[in-house]
Design a protein around this motif. Structure first.
Motif, PDB file in Angstrom:
ATOM      1  N   ASP A 117       0.690  -1.262   0.054  1.00  0.00           N
ATOM      2  CA  ASP A 117      -0.028  -0.070   0.000  1.00  0.00           C
ATOM      3  C   ASP A 117       0.942   1.400   0.013  1.00  0.00           C
ATOM      4  O   ASP A 117       0.384   2.369   0.199  1.00  0.00           O
ATOM      5  CB  ASP A 117      -0.996   0.200   1.345  1.00  0.00           C
ATOM      6  CG  ASP A 117      -1.967  -1.082   1.076  1.00  0.00           C
ATOM      7  OD1 ASP A 117      -2.281  -1.383   0.191  1.00  0.00           O
ATOM      8  OD2 ASP A 117      -2.243  -1.737   2.305  1.00  0.00           O
TER       9      ASP A 117
ATOM     10  N   PRO B   6       2.313   7.070   5.455  1.00  0.00           N
ATOM     11  CA  PRO B   6       1.823   6.543   3.915  1.00  0.00           C
ATOM     12  C   PRO B   6       2.547   7.341   3.085  1.00  0.00           C
ATOM     13  O   PRO B   6       2.283   8.343   2.427  1.00  0.00           O
ATOM     14  CB  PRO B   6       0.280   7.108   3.979  1.00  0.00           C
ATOM     15  CG  PRO B   6       0.193   8.313   4.889  1.00  0.00           C
ATOM     16  CD  PRO B   6       1.320   7.610   6.157  1.00  0.00           C
TER      17      PRO B   6
ATOM     18  N   SER C  85       1.387   8.554  -0.650  1.00  0.00           N
ATOM     19  CA  SER C  85       0.278   9.041  -0.346  1.00  0.00           C
ATOM     20  C   SER C  85       0.391  10.693  -1.232  1.00  0.00           C
ATOM     21  O   SER C  85      -0.621  11.174  -1.535  1.00  0.00           O
ATOM     22  CB  SER C  85      -0.314   9.451   0.773  1.00  0.00           C
ATOM     23  OG  SER C  85       0.867  10.243   1.457  1.00  0.00           O
TER      24      SER C  85
ATOM     25  N   ASP D 179       1.765  12.909   0.553  1.00  0.00           N
ATOM     26  CA  ASP D 179       1.952  13.827   1.452  1.00  0.00           C
ATOM     27  C   ASP D 179       3.539  14.088   2.178  1.00  0.00           C
ATOM     28  O   ASP D 179       3.585  15.227   2.450  1.00  0.00           O
ATOM     29  CB  ASP D 179       1.501  12.906   2.940  1.00  0.00           C
ATOM     30  CG  ASP D 179       0.099  13.132   2.910  1.00  0.00           C
ATOM     31  OD1 ASP D 179      -0.887  13.929   2.235  1.00  0.00           O
ATOM     32  OD2 ASP D 179      -0.459  12.189   3.756  1.00  0.00           O
TER      33      ASP D 179
END
Length: 106
Positions: free
Chosen positions: A73, A82, A85, A87
């Motif tokens: 993931d 994450p 992501s 971010d």
């Protein structure tokens, strides 16, 4: 906005074909060189900054600094951040193909 986006346009030319190694004949595609274009869109959080050390390209987690080891993931195995992501660093969001060559970015 929550995210910054960057679009990069690639213009290239190539031939796309497969050859039967036994006969030397083209079995898929053709040898004609054609020009093509792709737009790649990258995205990251508006609050993210480019790290001097290189971000994810330095093979370290941008959150905890551990060697970059991600699960399926895109989450850091060490700190559970994450990473993929957007971010922390730029991530590839989308690839658009088959735009007419010579058309400028909007």
């Amino acid at each position: 906005t929550r995210f910054d986006r960057l679009k990069v346009q690639f213009i290239a030319a190539c031939a796309d074909y497969d050859i039967d190694t036994q006969t030397g004949k083209v079995v898929r595609g053709d040898k004609n060189v054609e020009q093509w274009c792709e737009d790649w869109t990258f995205q990251r959080s508006s609050s993210a900054t480019t790290k001097i050390e290189g971000g994810t390209l330095s093979k370290k987690c941008p959150n905890c600094g551990a060697p970059l080891k991600l699960n399926d993931d895109g989450v850091c195995d060490y700190c559970k951040a994450p990473v993929m992501s957007g971010d922390f660093d730029w991530v590839l969001l989308q690839i658009d193909q088959d735009r007419p060559v010579g058309r400028y970015l909007a």
